[in-house]
Design a protein around this motif. Structure first.
Motif, PDB file in Angstrom:
ATOM      1  N   VAL A  83       0.868  -1.175   0.000  1.00  0.00           N
ATOM      2  CA  VAL A  83       0.000   0.000   0.000  1.00  0.00           C
ATOM      3  C   VAL A  83       0.903   1.221   0.000  1.00  0.00           C
ATOM      4  O   VAL A  83       1.448   1.602   1.028  1.00  0.00           O
ATOM      5  N   LEU A  84       1.090   1.815  -1.165  1.00  0.00           N
ATOM      6  CA  LEU A  84       1.995   2.949  -1.259  1.00  0.00           C
ATOM      7  C   LEU A  84       1.252   4.251  -1.024  1.00  0.00           C
ATOM      8  O   LEU A  84       0.295   4.567  -1.721  1.00  0.00           O
ATOM      9  N   PHE A  85       1.716   4.963  -0.001  1.00  0.00           N
ATOM     10  CA  PHE A  85       1.158   6.273   0.301  1.00  0.00           C
ATOM     11  C   PHE A  85       2.335   7.213   0.454  1.00  0.00           C
ATOM     12  O   PHE A  85       3.199   6.984   1.300  1.00  0.00           O
ATOM     13  N   ASP A  86       2.409   8.184  -0.406  1.00  0.00           N
ATOM     14  CA  ASP A  86       3.505   9.136  -0.332  1.00  0.00           C
ATOM     15  C   ASP A  86       4.866   8.422  -0.428  1.00  0.00           C
ATOM     16  O   ASP A  86       5.806   8.733   0.311  1.00  0.00           O
ATOM     17  N   GLY A  87       4.930   7.410  -1.306  1.00  0.00           N
ATOM     18  CA  GLY A  87       6.200   6.722  -1.532  1.00  0.00           C
ATOM     19  C   GLY A  87       6.577   5.684  -0.494  1.00  0.00           C
ATOM     20  O   GLY A  87       7.592   5.021  -0.624  1.00  0.00           O
ATOM     21  N   ARG A  88       5.763   5.530   0.548  1.00  0.00           N
ATOM     22  CA  ARG A  88       6.111   4.553   1.566  1.00  0.00           C
ATOM     23  C   ARG A  88       5.046   3.460   1.642  1.00  0.00           C
ATOM     24  O   ARG A  88       3.872   3.716   1.370  1.00  0.00           O
ATOM     25  N   ASP A  89       5.458   2.273   2.034  1.00  0.00           N
ATOM     26  CA  ASP A  89       4.527   1.168   2.121  1.00  0.00           C
ATOM     27  C   ASP A  89       3.905   1.129   3.518  1.00  0.00           C
ATOM     28  O   ASP A  89       4.577   0.846   4.504  1.00  0.00           O
ATOM     29  N   LEU A  90       2.594   1.403   3.595  1.00  0.00           N
ATOM     30  CA  LEU A  90       1.923   1.456   4.895  1.00  0.00           C
ATOM     31  C   LEU A  90       1.951   0.110   5.609  1.00  0.00           C
ATOM     32  O   LEU A  90       1.956   0.052   6.832  1.00  0.00           O
TER      33      LEU A  90
END
Lengths: 334, 348
Positions: A74-81
């Motif tokens: 789950v990529l949010f703002d380049g990071r995987d939640l």
């Protein structure tokens, strides 16, 4: 709405499993989607189709055990939640991703005032002191159309009506100017006249605040009125995804088509007899190796029993997980 | 339904159901919730009357009061010619076979410790003296009628899905060959694709067994589908009662107009600009406003609405409305018609 905008949320191959006494339940299988900036994505499905579990999995809201997010990104703002530790996730939840739940009575804490519950995220995430948070809380209540905002901060949830409580929930979710708002059946528990008020409010706030929204519902009427794009879920997977007009005018999955035909209308012609989708939704004891809709599908053929169809493009920004071409009336060439 | 003079199976006159509110250490009676406050209508044999309204408007209470599941505060209810409004509960028992009910929540209305056969057979045991074998045959017959596999008769309710459970509830209601069934939100707890199955079943059974339904629902589109006539309730009162087509094509009461326009249409191209969005919430039924109950939210409110409660009367043949707009403004053009309908209104 804004084509080509980069996604704020990108979900890849999400799988969620529940451990139960009766064995595993594969509630979400291979779910992928993205959410673009400023877009309103509608998620439609029956109960048990996995729509809520998908969204809860994204931001770690499912209790584990029994739930387990087995695979996915789950990529949010380049990071995987999904790889984040609990603390960093908490910084995102409520601040950059807001949540509105179905039942405003059970999701507000009955022993704290509405003001306290509105201040909580502001003080936790925005570093405000109590006075600043109070001022912002008044602004928020006014934003969602609650009259007498200053006075009402001192009230407890039970002193609000259902529609007003849902407005409070929305105000809390909006408190920290989230980039993404996930709304899980936010109007299902409300009466139609109150639902109409909330829908108008959301339409207005969207344009004012420019956030991306995921709107989960089983009501196709609500979706038609507010969504830009729609994702249809069935049996724990996404079966069709399309821009809203395209989906209603040209449904490509037999389930979507059948669903659109079963609902009676308040306006226009009245059907003498309702069309029916025979049978029951599947129970997901294992990852389906065949199409989950095949038992209820009017156009199922041999291949549907052997393979689970992947989503394939069927039009501009439109994909469906079906081996059968409804428009041509014959199986698709694979 | 199409007969020139349809027979009235159910006659409800000025039905009132008030629940007392007690407060303080001495539990003194301090007021009452006027859940149903003076409702009158008829249900003709063989028809389906839809009863719609928002939550808290008293529609379920009204349905339960008509079957005397409550001891009503005031008014009269006649079912098949027999007055049941003041019959003591003991005497009602003999009359129960003609009137049955299907409840909203099929989970809560079926005893989890009874098998399907015992559930459907219970009314037979209570009201008939069929032998055990005969009773089993009848249960199987009923299971066939509602589309349940008869081999499942020894299973328990939790082994069935929501739609199937509702079929069990319907079979139980049918067991004694009733004439009149109150369906209290029978599909509200079901998924969209299952709702259509149950509604079609109810329609088939109506035709087969010559049933009369009071169909209570908040789902205006489903009511349009199943009902022949529709009554709209607001805060304990029926504000409009009309034949289905007339009501949906041209609603008369401002509340009906708002309610219909609030239903979202599954068509993205539909314009929503002329929608009526009501402001505010429904007032409390323990403290209804003076005058017309709808005056606090009505977009077409007039002075008189705050003072006088409008009378529920026939303004067009077969169409009843409780609104001051149809007492005055309808005046000039429809004056003669009005007079006629007032006379008719008094007789009904």
């Amino acid at each position: 709405m804004p084509d080509g905008a980069q996604p704020v949320l990108d979900v890849r191959d999400l799988n969620t499993v529940f451990q139960t006494r009766g064995g595993e339940v594969h509630a979400v299988n291979h779910v992928s989607f993205d959410l673009k900036k400023g877009e309103l994505l509608g998620v439609v499905g029956e109960s048990g189709s996995g729509k809520s579990v998908t969204m809860m999995s994204l931001i770690g809201l499912l209790p584990s055990p029994p739930a387990e997010v087995r695979r996915g990104e789950v990529l949010f703002d380049g990071r995987d939640l999904l790889k984040m530790d609990a603390d960093s996730l908490r910084d995102i939840r409520g601040a950059r991703i807001g949540f509105v739940f179905q039942d405003p009575m059970t999701s507000l804490n009955p022993v704290f005032t509405v003001g306290f519950q509105l201040r909580e995220p502001l003080m936790r995430h925005m570093g405000m002191n109590k006075r600043q948070a109070n001022a912002r809380a008044v602004e928020l209540l006014e934003l969602v159309g609650i009259p007498d905002a200053k006075q009402r901060l001192k009230d407890y949830p039970h002193q609000f009506s259902g529609g007003m409580r849902q407005r409070v929930m929305i105000a809390i979710a909006l408190a920290c100017d989230p980039e993404v708002l996930i709304a899980d059946e936010p109007t299902t528990a409300l009466d139609v006249t109150i639902q109409a008020q909330i829908l108008e409010l959301v339409k207005e706030l969207r344009h004012k605040l420019g956030m991306a929204i995921v709107w989960i519902t089983h009501d196709l009427g609500v979706i038609a009125g507010i969504a830009d794009r729609v994702m249809v879920m069935y049996g724990g997977q996404v079966v069709e995804q399309a821009p809203v007009r395209e989906l209603f005018k040209n449904p490509q999955h037999p389930y979507t088509a059948a669903l659109l035909e079963t609902i009676p209308h308040v306006r226009g012609d009245r059907a003498e007899r309702l069309k029916v989708i025979e049978g029951q939704p599947p129970i997901l004891g294992a990852i389906p190796t065949a199409c989950p809709f095949r038992h209820r599908c009017p156009v199922a053929f041999d291949r549907c029993k052997q393979e689970n169809p992947a989503r394939m493009p069927v039009g501009d920004g439109h994909d469906a997980a079906c081996f059968y071409d409804l428009a041509k009336g014959e199986p698709r060439d694979a | 339904m199409l007969d020139a003079t349809p027979r009235k199976l159910v006659e409800v006159r000025d039905l009132k159901m008030h629940f007392p509110i007690y407060a303080g250490i001495l539990r003194k009676r301090v007021g009452e919730v006027k859940a149903v406050d003076g409702v009158s209508f008829d249900i003709f044999a063989g028809e389906t009357l839809g009863l719609v309204g928002e939550s808290g408007c008293g529609k379920s209470t009204c349905g339960r009061a008509i079957l005397r599941l409550y001891d009503i505060t005031d008014g009269s209810v006649k079912i098949d010619g027999a007055e049941i409004g003041d019959t003591p509960q003991g005497g009602l028992r003999k009359m129960r076979p003609t009137m049955q009910m299907v409840f909203q929540d099929p989970q809560a209305s079926l005893n989890p410790r009874m098998t399907v056969e015992a559930i459907i057979g219970e009314p037979l045991m209570e009201h008939t003296d069929l032998s055990r074998d005969k009773r089993r045959d009848r249960v199987h017959e009923l299971m066939d009628a509602v589309g349940l596999n008869r081999t499942f008769s020894n299973r328990y309710p939790h082994e069935f899905s929501g739609g199937q459970r509702q079929r069990i509830g319907i079979a139980r209601a049918l067991a004694l060959n009733p004439k009149f069934i109150v369906c209290d939100e029978p599909i509200a707890a079901l998924d969209v694709s299952i709702q259509a199955q149950v509604v079609n079943l109810l329609e088939d059974l109506q035709e087969k067994f010559d049933l009369t339904y009071l169909f209570i629902s908040h789902d205006l589109s489903m009511v349009r589908h199943i009902a022949d006539r529709v009554a709209v309730m607001y805060l304990g009162k029926v504000v409009e009662l009309s034949p289905r087509e007339a009501l949906y094509a041209e609603p008369l009461h401002p509340y009906t107009k708002a309610l219909l326009s609030a239903v979202p249409e599954p068509d993205p191209d539909m314009t929503t600009e002329d929608r009526v969005i009501l402001q505010g919430d429904v007032p409390s039924p323990s403290n209804p406003p003076q005058g017309c109950n709808f005056c606090t939210r009505c977009p077409a409110v007039m002075d008189i609405c705050h003072r006088e409660d409008p009378e529920f009367r026939e303004v067009q043949p077969g169409r009843f409305v409780a609104c001051h707009h149809y007492n005055q403004t309808a005046g000039d053009t429809a004056a003669s018609e009005d007079n006629k309908s007032i006379q008719q209104g008094e007789t009904t």
